[in-house]
Design an enzyme around this catalytic site. Structure first.
Site, mmCIF file in Angstrom:
data_model
loop_
_atom_site.group_PDB
_atom_site.id
_atom_site.type_symbol
_atom_site.label_atom_id
_atom_site.label_comp_id
_atom_site.label_asym_id
_atom_site.label_seq_id
_atom_site.Cartn_x
_atom_site.Cartn_y
_atom_site.Cartn_z
ATOM 1 N N ASP A 1 36.263 33.586 38.484
ATOM 2 C CA ASP A 1 37.410 32.842 39.136
ATOM 3 C C ASP A 1 38.222 33.637 40.198
ATOM 4 O OD1 ASP A 1 39.530 34.367 37.990
ATOM 5 O OD2 ASP A 1 40.016 32.805 36.533
ATOM 6 N N HIS B 1 39.774 36.824 38.400
ATOM 7 C CA HIS B 1 39.195 37.748 37.227
ATOM 8 C C HIS B 1 37.465 37.984 37.476
ATOM 9 C CE1 HIS B 1 42.732 35.325 35.454
ATOM 10 N NE2 HIS B 1 42.767 36.607 35.207
ATOM 11 N N SER C 1 45.198 39.566 31.366
ATOM 12 C CA SER C 1 43.995 38.727 31.043
ATOM 13 C C SER C 1 42.765 39.365 31.468
ATOM 14 C CB SER C 1 44.177 37.551 32.652
ATOM 15 O OG SER C 1 44.442 38.369 33.733
#
Ligand SMILES: *[C@@H]1O[C@H](CO)[C@@H](O)[C@H](O)[C@H]1NC(C)=O
Ligand SMILES: *[C@@H]1O[C@H](CO)[C@@H](O)[C@H](O)[C@H]1NC(C)=O
Ligand SMILES: *[C@@H]1O[C@H](CO)[C@@H](O)[C@H](O)[C@H]1NC(C)=O
Ligand SMILES: *[C@@H]1O[C@H](CO)[C@@H](O)[C@H](O)[C@H]1NC(C)=O
Length: 370
Positions: free
Chosen positions: A334, A337, A35
């Site tokens: 978040d 991340h 990610s």
């Protein structure tokens, strides 16, 4: 119709010529990872459990304020590394191109392609069914390469791939999943040590095989990012009453990073022409945490989009709370991340920042190496 086909065939040939050596400009980039680098592949995966960043407030600082699948308020680390190397942003997600052979081949011969997928691990079992694991990312690259070969021929493709950057990061999700399972099964300290040794043996045999396969398919320049301070992401901190980092998870990540350094140092001499730059996300993050103000941060612990303590008790959703401070003052966007700003500073550090953050060379030297 006939005219269009001829025209497309011609433009492919022009690209082929460029790929064959007339091309002056940035290297293409092929991105494999999780990610930190995903620019939208997961949006194309079926299933409700897939990790997706396809909703507000993802992308709130992206041009047009659109959620693109990046796990960021704006651009991510892949974008900024690509920009440093002269591309506009990260190459496009494979799954956005795959339905159309021509789009795929054109992208593959010019900017490159991204296979990165949120949740992906080195192991197929890591977040199984919710992402594109390393093994399938390799298959997708292989399929891309087969189409490049069919369109442009072997000499051109070999030349292009050998000059291109292979940006790779894997392992965070394997360790998150492992740590959660160990915790759930209440393993003793000694059992955890032995479980971790077994896991690492498996991870590194697969990681090593993956790099060797990429090499066999023509990759020569590897930009590899190690694991960051995983025990300090907001989602982990919030599990602790005092909101401290998990020393255990940090130790695992550091152990992984040591093994990765040895792996690459051992592999490169056995693969003639392989050049690599190993980027130290762990060290960079530690230094940032030690002196946040130096990088303009006022918050290194909490998320900027989420809910509950540290805004880290739930994912970033349309009904989330946004942090009060400037988003650029947060390391984390978040609960897992980095923010756009942290992604930018990371890319800058790896491209041509202080030598301690890359070894044996930085990403700029990797791109320019011949
Ligand atoms: C795309 O290429 C594959 C072979 O690489 C071929 O089997 C398939 O038919 C092609 N699809 C289209 C729509 O041309
Ligand atoms: C790539 O695909 C070919 C068939 O198209 C297959 O023979 C080969 O084993 C594949 N290589 C990898 C590394 O997946
Ligand atoms: C975990 O294991 C310890 C000793 O091995 C035991 O005392 C404790 O009750 C266990 N906890 C749970 C939740 O099973
Ligand atoms: C946000 O919405 C989800 C359902 O989509 C719900 O489960 C969650 O509790 C809500 N969170 C907040 C902070 O209201």
């Amino acid at each position: 119709m006939q005219g269009l086909v001829v025209c497309l065939a011609l433009s492919v040939q022009v690209l082929v010529a460029e790929a064959a050596g007339l091309r002056r400009g940035p290297p293409a980039m092929y991105v494999l990872g999780d990610s930190i680098l995903d620019v939208g592949n997961n949006n194309y995966l079926p299933g409700a459990d897939v990790f997706r960043a396809n909703r507000p407030y993802y992308g709130i600082d992206f041009p047009g304020r659109i959620p693109t699948g990046r796990f960021s308020n704006g651009f991510n680390t892949a974008d900024y590394i690509a920009k440093s190397m002269g591309l506009v942003r990260s190459p496009p997600p494979y799954l956005s191109l795959a339905p159309n052979n021509l789009s795929l081949v054109l992208a593959a011969l010019t900017t490159g392609v991204s296979y990165a997928s949120a949740g992906a691990g080195i192991l197929d079992s890591t977040n199984s069914g919710k992402c594109i694991p390393l093994s399938r990312q390799l298959e997708y690259f292989n399929a891309t390469r087969a189409k490049m070969l069919a369109a442009a021929g072997s000499p051109a493709v070999t030349a292009l791939l050998s000059k291109s950057i292979f940006l790779v990061t894997f392992g965070s999700n394997d360790l998150f999943v492992f740590a959660a399972a160990e915790q759930a099964s209440n393993r003793s300290e000694a059992e955890q040590q032995s479980d971790a040794a077994t896991l690492f043996a498996d991870l590194f045999s697969k990681y090593s095989a993956a790099i060797t396969e990429l090499y066999a398919m023509g990759a020569r320049k590897f930009a590899i990012i190690n694991l960051g301070v995983l025990g300090c992401v907001p989602a982990v901190r919030v599990l602790d009453a005092a909101e401290s980092c998990s020393a255990g998870l940090n130790q695992l990540a550091a152990g992984f990073d040591d093994a990765l350094r040895s792996l690459l140092a051992g592999l490169a001499p056995r693969l003639p022409g392989m050049v690599y730059s190993l980027a130290d996300s762990f060290g960079l993050t530690q230094d940032t945490f030690a002196d946040p103000e130096a990088s303009g941060y006022t918050d290194i612990a909490g998320a900027c989009c989420g809910s509950g303590r540290l805004l880290a008790e739930a994912d970033c959703m349309p009904n989330s709370t946004l942090c009060a401070a400037d988003r650029d003052q947060h390391v984390f966007w978040d609960r897992y991340h980095p923010s756009q700003r942290a992604s930018l500073l990371t890319a800058q550090a790896f491209y041509d920042g202080p030598p301690k953050y890359t070894e044996p060379i930085n990403f700029m030297q990797l791109a320019q190496s011949t």
